[in-house]
Write a protein that holds these residues in place. Structure first.
Motif, PDB file in Angstrom:
ATOM      1  N   GLU A 158      37.188  -2.235  17.147  1.00 18.36           N
ATOM      2  CA  GLU A 158      36.653  -3.573  17.497  1.00 18.36           C
ATOM      3  C   GLU A 158      35.243  -2.673  17.466  1.00 18.36           C
ATOM      4  N   MET A 159      35.344  -1.272  17.525  1.00 20.55           N
ATOM      5  CA  MET A 159      33.825  -0.872  17.045  1.00 20.55           C
ATOM      6  C   MET A 159      32.902  -1.097  15.920  1.00 20.55           C
ATOM      7  N   LEU A 160      34.532  -0.265  14.905  1.00 20.28           N
ATOM      8  CA  LEU A 160      33.784  -0.852  13.614  1.00 20.28           C
ATOM      9  C   LEU A 160      33.882  -2.256  12.906  1.00 20.28           C
ATOM     10  N   ASP A 161      34.539  -2.835  13.838  1.00 22.77           N
ATOM     11  CA  ASP A 161      34.362  -4.172  13.366  1.00 22.77           C
ATOM     12  C   ASP A 161      33.137  -4.539  13.497  1.00 22.77           C
ATOM     13  N   ARG A 162      32.637  -4.169  14.960  1.00 26.63           N
ATOM     14  CA  ARG A 162      30.917  -5.065  14.861  1.00 26.63           C
ATOM     15  C   ARG A 162      29.870  -3.770  13.912  1.00 26.63           C
ATOM     16  N   TRP A 163      29.734  -2.191  14.566  1.00 25.79           N
ATOM     17  CA  TRP A 163      29.116  -1.648  13.672  1.00 25.79           C
ATOM     18  C   TRP A 163      29.050  -0.800  13.518  1.00 25.79           C
ATOM     19  N   GLY A 164      30.501  -0.011  13.865  1.00 27.06           N
ATOM     20  CA  GLY A 164      30.932   1.929  12.698  1.00 27.06           C
ATOM     21  C   GLY A 164      31.078   1.331  12.119  1.00 27.06           C
TER      22      GLY A 164
END
Length: 551
Positions: free
Chosen positions: A302-308
């Motif tokens: 989820e973090m990668l999907d948002r901005w990571g």
């Protein structure tokens, strides 16, 4: 909900009765079969007694006929000339005579008591014939056809569709032994038949009374003896309605097969309940263990999907963390498969024989090579090949789990002792480390699934807490034992013990194994051989993955 189960039960029983017809309960089957058996035995005994009694009665009837013949012949044999009607009538049925005036006694030949008794019998007809067969005298109408005989002859003859007893005898003169005529006695067996009917009626009444008494007694006895069966039946229905129920078969006071059945059934229910509890606990533990890595992976994704994904450092960190958690889940799944397969050892590995000495030496050499920074010491007090009934890969897996745990939990004194010894019955392998040790409280739970002594530190060491659970299940499946001795700060000693196989027993098991493999290869079913090969491959993979197992 309970009423629905009861209705379903009644509907099922009704459907079974409709399918198989009317069904007798075991109690009634026992009652009716016992009553029928007693009636058959009673009937056989009655028939024997009845037959013997009627034989005695027939013999008595023949004796009476013979007595009548002898009385008449004795009365008429005093004559010297041929018999005439008036003469026979006078001798057998004399007229009243005048009494003697002097003595007051009757003159002439009065009735002889024997003659009176013979002629007065209603069941007998006495007939006298002359030499030519003409009837001279008869006391009744029922008589058999005349037959000349040379001596006394008594036999059963059918007259008017009924059996009669007919006796014949010649009459000879006492003076000159001249044949005077014949006497014939026909007995209609009226008394014999009346007695026969009465005896038959008595036998029927006694038989019905005996059958009823036996049926009542059998029903009472069956009700008493089948109470455990009824209790087992009620327990089965209770367990079927509620698998989690604690209801068990009540204790049976008398010791017999039914009490053994009740105890066996209770033991089976307890074992099943234990399996259900273990399964529930296992599912809870697995879900708990999988929840953390899944949450970690989900969080990184989820973090990668948002901005990571735009930050190389965050991307690299998330990928590494996700891969690490994926590997841990893979290891967890493999260990769960190992644990599940350990439950089926009794079925798939009954004929396996392993040289324990070779396996101990092999695992010892492998760990010396894998962990050069540790000092491994092997104390071999056996010095000869020792065989045990265990699959070789499973024994290796057990030793690898114990040695791997010893390596993981040793921090300062990196020294591990491997002891190999035996007595006349068992072979024992002990693994000793000088690591952290285990407290008494934790010592009783180290063999539980997913249990870790120090969860925080164990997480960093790897593993899922299934290693010792797998080792314990494997060793117990082969009728062995595993024990632990430990003290906090001084290290731990794990001991496994297996029964030793004699050379003869090992030879027999090897022959059985070769025979089973030959039958499997000769069936022409590729699935059998491939399944065996697949199972062997899984064992090899299990050995490799078990190195990451911990407490």
């Amino acid at each position: 909900m309970k009423s629905v189960n009861i209705d379903d039960r009644e509907a099922t029983e009704e459907e079974a009765q409709q399918k198989h017809g009317f069904r007798f309960s075991l109690k009634w089957e026992w009652t009716l079969s016992t009553a029928l058996g007693v009636l058959i035995i009673f009937a056989a005994i009655v028939i024997l007694i009845f037959s013997s009694f009627m034989t005695v009665l027939m013999r008595q009837e023949k004796t009476r006929v013979a007595d009548s013949l002898n009385v008449v012949v004795e009365r008429l044999s005093n004559q010297s000339a041929a018999l005439t009607d008036s003469q026979v009538d006078q001798l057998l049925r004399p007229r009243n005579v005048l009494a003697d005036e002097t003595s007051g006694e009757p003159q002439g030949a009065p009735y002889n008591n024997a003659v009176v008794t013979t002629l007065a019998r209603d069941s007998q007809t006495v007939t006298v014939y002359n030499k030519t067969g003409r009837a001279l005298f008869s006391t009744g109408d029922t008589t058999a056809r005349f037959k000349a005989v040379s001596k006394q002859h008594i036999a059963v003859t059918t007259l008017n569709h009924r059996k009669h007893l007919v006796g014949r005898m010649p009459i000879h003169s006492k003076e000159n032994d001249q044949l005077l005529g014949y006497v014939q006695v026909t007995d209609n067996l009226k008394d014999y038949r009346a007695t026969q009917v009465k005896l038959f009626q008595v036998a029927i009444v006694l038989g019905l009374i005996a059958g009823l008494a036996v049926a009542i007694l059998s029903y009472i006895l069956a009700s008493f003896l089948l109470r455990p069966v009824e209790a087992i039946r009620e327990t089965i229905h209770a367990v079927r309605d509620d698998p989690q129920t604690d209801k068990r078969v009540p204790e049976i006071r008398h010791t017999d097969e039914l009490s053994d059945l009740g105890n066996l059934f209770n033991g089976m229910l307890d074992t099943t309940q234990g399996y259900m509890d273990q399964q529930q606990q296992f599912v809870e533990d697995v879900s708990h263990e999988l929840r953390t890595p899944v949450a970690i992976i989900q969080g990184h994704m989820e973090m990668l999907d948002r901005w990571g994904k735009d930050d190389p450092e965050v991307l690299d960190e998330s990928i590494k963390a996700s891969l690490q958690e994926t590997k841990r889940m893979k290891s967890l799944v493999q260990e769960m498969l190992d644990l599940q397969r350990a439950e089926q050892i009794e079925v798939n590995y009954t004929n396996e024989v392993t040289n324990v000495s070779e396996v101990v030496q092999q695992v010892y050499d492998n760990f010396k090579m894998i962990h050069p920074d540790f000092t491994f010491i092997l104390d071999d007090d056996v010095h000869q090949p020792v065989q045990a009934q265990i699959y070789r890969n499973h024994l290796e897996q057990i030793l690898i789990i114990l040695l791997d745990n010893a390596v993981k939990y040793t921090q300062t004194r990196k020294e591990i002792h491997l002891t190999f010894e035996s007595d006349s019955r068992n072979v024992e392998v002990a693994v000793q480390d000088f690591g952290e040790g285990i407290s008494q409280e934790n010592r009783d739970r180290v063999f539980n699934r997913f249990y870790r002594v120090d969860k925080a530190r164990s997480r960093t060491k790897g593993g899922n807490g299934l290693g010792l659970a797998i080792a314990k299940r494997l060793i117990e499946a082969y009728r062995g034992k595993i024990t632990i001795e430990s003290a906090v700060g001084y290290g731990s000693v794990f001991r496994i013990s297996l029964p030793i196989l004699s050379d003869e027993a090992a030879r027999v098991l090897n022959e059985k194994k070769e025979r089973a493999q030959a039958e499997a290869n000769g069936t022409g079913i590729p699935g059998i051989k491939s399944a065996l090969l697949e199972d062997a491959d899984q064992d090899q993979q299990s050995d490799e993955s078990s190195k990451s197992s911990d407490q």
